[in-house]
Scaffold this active site. Sequence first.
Site, PDB file in Angstrom:
ATOM      1  N   GLY A   9       0.718  -1.057  -0.054  1.00  0.00           N
ATOM      2  CA  GLY A   9      -0.376  -0.159   0.439  1.00  0.00           C
ATOM      3  C   GLY A   9       0.894   1.202  -0.018  1.00  0.00           C
ATOM      4  O   GLY A   9       2.084   1.197  -0.270  1.00  0.00           O
ATOM      5  N   ALA A  11       2.215   3.011   2.521  1.00  0.00           N
ATOM      6  CA  ALA A  11       3.459   2.980   3.315  1.00  0.00           C
ATOM      7  C   ALA A  11       4.354   2.195   2.981  1.00  0.00           C
ATOM      8  O   ALA A  11       5.825   2.399   3.369  1.00  0.00           O
ATOM      9  CB  ALA A  11       2.640   2.632   4.669  1.00  0.00           C
ATOM     10  N   CYS A  42      -8.960   4.290  -2.545  1.00  0.00           N
ATOM     11  CA  CYS A  42      -9.927   5.718  -2.451  1.00  0.00           C
ATOM     12  C   CYS A  42     -10.382   5.396  -3.764  1.00  0.00           C
ATOM     13  O   CYS A  42     -12.084   6.609  -3.677  1.00  0.00           O
ATOM     14  CB  CYS A  42      -9.090   6.727  -1.697  1.00  0.00           C
ATOM     15  N   THR A 109       0.763  -3.869   7.130  1.00  0.00           N
ATOM     16  CA  THR A 109      -0.134  -4.892   7.105  1.00  0.00           C
ATOM     17  C   THR A 109      -1.391  -3.716   6.993  1.00  0.00           C
ATOM     18  O   THR A 109      -2.305  -4.725   6.604  1.00  0.00           O
ATOM     19  CB  THR A 109       0.480  -5.353   8.143  1.00  0.00           C
ATOM     20  N   VAL A 285       4.431   1.240   9.542  1.00  0.00           N
ATOM     21  CA  VAL A 285       3.688   1.968   9.894  1.00  0.00           C
ATOM     22  C   VAL A 285       2.093   2.227   9.328  1.00  0.00           C
ATOM     23  O   VAL A 285       1.985   0.868   8.688  1.00  0.00           O
ATOM     24  CB  VAL A 285       4.221   2.476   7.777  1.00  0.00           C
ATOM     25  N   GLY A 286       1.968   2.968   8.571  1.00  0.00           N
ATOM     26  CA  GLY A 286       0.359   3.020   8.025  1.00  0.00           C
ATOM     27  C   GLY A 286      -0.681   3.024   9.205  1.00  0.00           C
ATOM     28  O   GLY A 286      -0.744   3.314   9.993  1.00  0.00           O
ATOM     29  N   ASP A 287      -2.178   2.539   8.653  1.00  0.00           N
ATOM     30  CA  ASP A 287      -3.302   1.228   9.112  1.00  0.00           C
ATOM     31  C   ASP A 287      -2.778   0.541  10.560  1.00  0.00           C
ATOM     32  O   ASP A 287      -3.936   0.885  11.353  1.00  0.00           O
ATOM     33  CB  ASP A 287      -3.817   1.302   7.885  1.00  0.00           C
TER      34      ASP A 287
END
Length: 459
Positions: A9, A11, A42, A109, A285-287
Amino acid sequence: MKVLVIGTGAAGLTTASTIRKYNSDIEITVLTQENYIAYSPCAIPYVIGKEIKDFKTIVMHEPEDYAKKNVEILINSEVVDINADEKTVVYKKADEINEIKYDKLVLATGGTPFIPPIEGVNSKGVFKVRTIQDGMDIQNYINKNGVKKVVVAGAGAIGMEMAYCLKEIGIDVSVIEMVPQIFPRALDPDMAKIVQNYLEEENTSEDAKLNIILEKPVGKIIADDNGAVCGVMVGEETLEAQMVIMSTGVRSNIALAQKAGCKIGRWAVLTDEIMETSVADVYAVGDCVEVVDAITGEQTLSPFGTTAVRQAKVVGKNIAKLENAPVSKPVLNSNVTKIGKLEIAGTGMSEIGAGMNNIEVITTITKSASRARYYPGGKPIYIKLIVKKDDNRVIGCQAIGEERVTERIDAMSIAISKGVTVEELANMEFSYAPPVSMVVDPLFLAAENTVEKIKKENQ
């Protein structure tokens, strides 16, 4: 040095690209269980709504593009185990089990859709919206089955975007939301009502309809004899439907972090200011990580691509040993979406959020115009300011309008991050030209109205 990144993704790929930008010697491998990489989730609703041509358009890069930068991408490769002591990762590709060593590991992830245990949720015609494959499956099912009625469970940003885009291609949509408003995480009820009114006014035509049902959960998904969706029970009512979109939230994907032994907070992985976890040489990192809220100083989530990219640049520059490498900063969770002609945006603390955190605030909603009153094409713009009562600092802003919304919410993000008071905001300089703004900018007018309200309350 060998760096292994899990996830392609925003990240994961930004981490890989940033490392390579500043260091040409580090060996980089990125693993993903998906077949597609470097696309924007998105954009999925807008492909389904035919505002974007096709799904191929939203794929920005192929693995071969990264290979040219000497970054190896392993698609269709599911990571099944991590041994942080031995610094190894085990992954499955087809039926083959492989092991790969690393010096630095980056977990990107992401999140996984939360699907509540509703009866019938495994019926044919029930979909989530997370990956490009989800979008393709939805589009194929609509085309193959001639879908005319859809129920969307959840009135957050993705749910509302999907609902509107489905309506635009001639499908009747019912959005079901348990709480008393749409956009429950992004807007306060008074601002959400403005958006709901706009959507309900659009239902006056003979085209497909978008129906919003609040304060009711999806009770049961009804399937026909072939196991395909044919209806949805909402309270005592049964709605006809040939498809259900589950947009009921996302949870951080922390399974691999747990395998690696990383410390987990309330919702997600805990990291330090350079995004390193409690396990040496393992970053996240990220969600899948928790962040610090810029207003409260407490841990929170920030499931936005913009946050993921900023964090990835922090990790990438630090792994590349860049001099004066940046650190991760607290977040305001600035966000924007577009439903029909409306831009809907927010940053910082909401009035509801302030109440939940025992922060006393003064709020105003100001209606003004996007252009000079005499200039053709101007549209209403609504701005809500949330101001902390004890020091008059602006801690939140929400904005709704058909144009010039995004840049104003970005300006407010900067102002809030710098601790600007509402009085200072009311004395700031704004640009002006009739085609793009009023001489008294909507932000200035909103600040001025708030200052007047404060004066009256203090008299």
